[in-house]
Design an enzyme around this catalytic site. Structure first.
Site, PDB file in Angstrom:
ATOM      1  N   ASP A  20       0.823  -1.273   0.128  1.00 56.97           N
ATOM      2  CA  ASP A  20      -0.043   0.306  -0.042  1.00 56.97           C
ATOM      3  C   ASP A  20       0.950   1.193   0.170  1.00 56.97           C
ATOM      4  O   ASP A  20       1.670   1.400   0.946  1.00 56.97           O
ATOM      5  CB  ASP A  20      -0.782  -0.227   1.418  1.00 56.97           C
ATOM      6  N   ASP A 114      -3.259   2.284  -5.996  1.00 60.11           N
ATOM      7  CA  ASP A 114      -1.848   2.302  -4.900  1.00 60.11           C
ATOM      8  C   ASP A 114      -1.739   1.096  -3.960  1.00 60.11           C
ATOM      9  O   ASP A 114      -1.120   1.300  -3.034  1.00 60.11           O
ATOM     10  CB  ASP A 114      -1.859   3.786  -4.227  1.00 60.11           C
ATOM     11  N   GLU A 115      -2.729   0.031  -4.364  1.00 53.52           N
ATOM     12  CA  GLU A 115      -2.567  -0.938  -3.354  1.00 53.52           C
ATOM     13  C   GLU A 115      -2.855  -2.286  -4.260  1.00 53.52           C
ATOM     14  O   GLU A 115      -3.493  -2.346  -5.195  1.00 53.52           O
ATOM     15  CB  GLU A 115      -3.771  -1.114  -2.601  1.00 53.52           C
TER      16      GLU A 115
END
Ligand SMILES: [Mg+2]
Length: 365
Positions: A20, A114-115
């Protein structure tokens, strides 16, 4: 995969990493503009309208967080700086990160730009220790992008996701099979991934505050009260989550919406306002190699009444031009308008893998 096969695979001890990025959009803006470094920053929204899409850690210290109305954010943090999002840049960084993941495993399931979950049980580097893999990946991300990532390492997705928050920012944590069940028992259920505010409130009314409380409820009880989510809650209360990392996960729809700074009454202004949304959903399709057949325009008026207008094509949209044309037509049809338009949204649904479309063309020509 059948349920049986899924259960069998779940019984084998797996090594899952949840990566993350830290305050992703805000960190990219601070990376690219030195004047923003060390300052409270909100990406998205404006002084007067809209909501914060992402907040820097400096802004979070004032209680500013994503999805907060801009006006509230500005009140909490008077020095807050608003910058417009640059999704093309975030997507490019996201692609760089995914290329790093791919050096370790093909089993990558992105949750957002973003993860991602990675299954590194069998990894391409032949590495034994998943925490070492997580360290290497975070270092590689830092070297390639200048950005910090955090990671959680565990034996299933739920615990890996929970672990990535433990030493954020710029840290990592491991939850082992030995300490998983105790970790869950001590955790407030409202912090569980998959328990949103409404579910947390319902659990609270049922006297369920912690993982230990949840563990005491039977599977039947949980199915009675939470339906399909019941078995998931029953499992995670014991630190069990057999969901596989699914590299081929395709969303069924993708949408974007934005609130105008001032209510829009004329077509030209509305058309301008909708362009970034068109580009955003189209870029999602390009990045993820999917295409859509159905376009939906959402219009929310100043009085908060809302309408939607849809059009479906027989074949997936082939170009940005084609999407722009459909949205323009849907939008034009709602003019003239007596009520001001407060918000516009564009959603693409009936998503299909673009590769399927390409192979059809190959057989035709
Ligand atoms: Mg993040």
């Amino acid at each position: 995969m059948s349920e049986d096969a899924e259960r069998d695979a779940g019984e084998r001890l797996r090594k899952i990493i949840h990566v993350d990025m830290d305050a992703f959009y805000a960190s990219v803006e601070q990376r690219d503009n030195p004047e923003l470094r060390g300052r409270p920053l909100a990406v998205g929204g404006s002084e007067a309208r809209g909501v914060v899409a992402a907040a820097s850690y400096e802004a979070r210290a004032f209680g500013v967080h994503s999805a907060m109305p801009s006006i509230t954010a500005k009140r909490k943090c008077p020095d807050l700086i608003f910058v417009p999002p640059r999704f093309d840049v975030y997507r490019a960084v996201s692609q760089e990160i995914r290329e790093i993941f791919a050096e370790y495993t093909p089993l990558i399931e992105p949750l957002s730009l973003d993860e991602a979950y990675l299954d590194v049980t069998e990894n391409l580097k032949g590495m034994e220790i998943a925490t070492d893999i997580a360290s290497q990946i975070r270092a590689a991300i830092k070297a390639a992008t200048g950005l910090n990532a955090s990671a959680g390492i565990s034996y299933n997705k739920f615990l890996a996701k929970m672990a990535s928050d433990l030493n954020k920012p710029n840290g990592q944590a491991v939850i082992t099979p030995k300490n998983g069940p105790a970790f869950v028992e001590n955790l407030p259920v409202k912090k569980f991934h998959g328990v949103g505010p409404a579910t947390a409130e319902k659990m609270h009314r049922l006297g369920i505050e912690t993982g230990a409380d949840l563990k005491q409820r039977s599977l039947d009880f949980l199915i009675d009260h939470f339906g399909k989510a019941g078995p998931y809650f029953h499992g995670i209360a014991r630190g069990i989550d057999n969901r596989q990392v699914r590299p081929d996960r395709v969303r069924k729809s993708v949408g974007a919406e934005d609130t105008f700074r001032q209510d829009a009454f004329d077509y030209e202004l509305a058309r301008q306002g909708v362009q970034p949304l068109i580009e955003k959903v189209w870029s999602y399709c390009e990045t993820n190699s999917v295409s859509a057949k159905t376009v939906t325009l959402k219009v929310k008026y100043a009085d908060f009444n809302q309408i939607t207008r849809s059009r479906s094509a027989t074949a997936p949209l082939a170009s940005l031009d084609a999407l722009e044309q459909i949205v323009s037509q849907l939008l034009l049809a709602i003019f003239p308008t007596a009520k001001g338009i407060r918000l516009l949204g564009v959603t693409l649904s009936s998503l299909e893998r673009a590769s399927a479309r390409a192979s059809t063309q190959l057989t035709l020509f």
